[in-house]
Design a protein around this motif. Sequence first.
Motif, mmCIF file in Angstrom:
data_model
loop_
_atom_site.group_PDB
_atom_site.id
_atom_site.type_symbol
_atom_site.label_atom_id
_atom_site.label_comp_id
_atom_site.label_asym_id
_atom_site.label_seq_id
_atom_site.Cartn_x
_atom_site.Cartn_y
_atom_site.Cartn_z
ATOM 1 N N ALA A 198 0.852 -1.189 0.000
ATOM 2 C CA ALA A 198 0.000 0.000 0.000
ATOM 3 C C ALA A 198 0.884 1.233 0.000
ATOM 4 C CB ALA A 198 -0.931 0.018 1.205
ATOM 5 N N ALA A 199 0.314 2.367 -0.395
ATOM 6 C CA ALA A 199 1.068 3.613 -0.390
ATOM 7 C C ALA A 199 0.109 4.780 -0.196
ATOM 8 C CB ALA A 199 1.852 3.785 -1.686
ATOM 9 N N ILE A 200 0.665 5.869 0.310
ATOM 10 C CA ILE A 200 -0.121 7.073 0.538
ATOM 11 C C ILE A 200 0.761 8.280 0.268
ATOM 12 C CG2 ILE A 200 0.457 7.141 3.009
ATOM 13 C CD1 ILE A 200 -2.425 8.177 3.489
ATOM 14 N N ARG A 201 0.183 9.283 -0.341
ATOM 15 C CA ARG A 201 0.931 10.501 -0.592
ATOM 16 C C ARG A 201 1.126 11.268 0.711
ATOM 17 N NH1 ARG A 201 1.800 11.524 -5.751
ATOM 18 N NH2 ARG A 201 0.553 10.437 -7.323
ATOM 19 N N TRP A 202 2.255 11.954 0.827
ATOM 20 C CA TRP A 202 2.562 12.706 2.035
ATOM 21 C C TRP A 202 1.595 13.858 2.233
ATOM 22 C CZ3 TRP A 202 4.753 11.055 6.041
ATOM 23 C CH2 TRP A 202 5.275 11.906 7.009
ATOM 24 N N VAL A 203 1.103 14.402 1.132
ATOM 25 C CA VAL A 203 0.103 15.456 1.174
ATOM 26 C C VAL A 203 -1.084 15.013 0.328
ATOM 27 C CG1 VAL A 203 -0.434 17.853 0.567
ATOM 28 C CG2 VAL A 203 1.818 17.264 1.503
ATOM 29 N N GLY A 204 -2.274 15.141 0.879
ATOM 30 C CA GLY A 204 -3.448 14.684 0.159
ATOM 31 C C GLY A 204 -3.934 13.350 0.683
ATOM 32 N N SER A 205 -4.964 12.832 0.090
ATOM 33 C CA SER A 205 -5.617 11.628 0.598
ATOM 34 C C SER A 205 -5.570 10.457 -0.371
ATOM 35 C CB SER A 205 -7.068 11.944 0.940
ATOM 36 O OG SER A 205 -7.747 12.412 -0.218
ATOM 37 N N ILE A 206 -4.768 10.556 -1.398
ATOM 38 C CA ILE A 206 -4.722 9.473 -2.379
ATOM 39 C C ILE A 206 -3.964 8.281 -1.811
ATOM 40 C CG2 ILE A 206 -3.931 8.802 -4.667
ATOM 41 C CD1 ILE A 206 -4.242 11.697 -5.529
ATOM 42 N N THR A 207 -4.590 7.125 -1.915
ATOM 43 C CA THR A 207 -3.972 5.889 -1.446
ATOM 44 C C THR A 207 -3.977 4.852 -2.560
ATOM 45 O OG1 THR A 207 -6.094 5.117 -0.571
ATOM 46 C CG2 THR A 207 -4.628 6.266 0.962
ATOM 47 N N TYR A 208 -3.107 3.884 -2.409
ATOM 48 C CA TYR A 208 -2.971 2.808 -3.384
ATOM 49 C C TYR A 208 -2.831 1.495 -2.617
ATOM 50 C CZ TYR A 208 -1.452 6.888 -6.056
ATOM 51 O OH TYR A 208 -1.370 8.124 -6.637
ATOM 52 N N TYR A 209 -3.414 0.422 -3.178
ATOM 53 C CA TYR A 209 -3.367 -0.877 -2.516
ATOM 54 C C TYR A 209 -3.101 -1.983 -3.524
ATOM 55 C CZ TYR A 209 -5.560 1.387 1.491
ATOM 56 O OH TYR A 209 -5.831 2.208 2.565
ATOM 57 N N ALA A 210 -2.400 -2.997 -3.047
ATOM 58 C CA ALA A 210 -2.298 -4.221 -3.828
ATOM 59 C C ALA A 210 -3.648 -4.944 -3.764
ATOM 60 C CB ALA A 210 -1.208 -5.115 -3.255
ATOM 61 N N ASP A 211 -3.982 -5.652 -4.810
ATOM 62 C CA ASP A 211 -5.258 -6.355 -4.852
ATOM 63 C C ASP A 211 -5.401 -7.343 -3.702
ATOM 64 O OD1 ASP A 211 -5.452 -6.552 -8.497
ATOM 65 O OD2 ASP A 211 -6.048 -4.979 -7.097
ATOM 66 N N SER A 212 -4.293 -7.925 -3.295
ATOM 67 C CA SER A 212 -4.329 -8.961 -2.264
ATOM 68 C C SER A 212 -4.723 -8.442 -0.889
ATOM 69 C CB SER A 212 -2.971 -9.655 -2.180
ATOM 70 O OG SER A 212 -1.958 -8.711 -1.880
ATOM 71 N N VAL A 213 -4.654 -7.119 -0.684
ATOM 72 C CA VAL A 213 -4.960 -6.565 0.632
ATOM 73 C C VAL A 213 -6.137 -5.606 0.620
ATOM 74 C CG1 VAL A 213 -2.531 -6.815 1.276
ATOM 75 C CG2 VAL A 213 -3.387 -4.590 0.503
ATOM 76 N N LYS A 214 -6.669 -5.303 -0.553
ATOM 77 C CA LYS A 214 -7.802 -4.387 -0.636
ATOM 78 C C LYS A 214 -8.970 -4.890 0.198
ATOM 79 C CE LYS A 214 -7.084 -2.191 -5.130
ATOM 80 N NZ LYS A 214 -7.532 -2.121 -6.548
ATOM 81 N N GLY A 215 -9.541 -3.977 0.972
ATOM 82 C CA GLY A 215 -10.656 -4.351 1.821
ATOM 83 C C GLY A 215 -10.257 -4.884 3.180
#
Length: 121
Positions: A49-66
């Motif tokens: 997973a990843a998150i921007r230092w500023v803002g609310s955009i996040t990213y996830y691998a399919d295996s951990v989503k949810g």
Amino acid sequence: QVQLVEAGGGLVQAGESLRLSCAVSGRTFSTYIVGWFRQAPGKEREFVAAIRWVGSITYYADSVKGRFTISRDNAKNTVYLQMNSLNREDAAVYSCAAGEDGRWNGPYDYWGQGTQVAVSS
């Protein structure tokens, strides 16, 4: 330079939860992105997973989503990874990393030392 220190790993039973933290220090910029990665024995390191230092955009691998949630507390310069419904496939060394370019798929320029997560059935 940026320093990252992970904490929160441990041994849990399948189905339980764990929260990892990544304390970030040093010079950071709004363009940074902080990601979590994991590597199990005999396997390649994979993005979680990843998150921007500023803002609310996040990213996830399919295996951990949810199941996993990445969040950030800028006042504490800390990024968290809340992991729910853990299973044995989630067992690995989890590391956080920071990337100056802000892309979830890298490159990541700074890495922590990692924290072990073990899951028993």
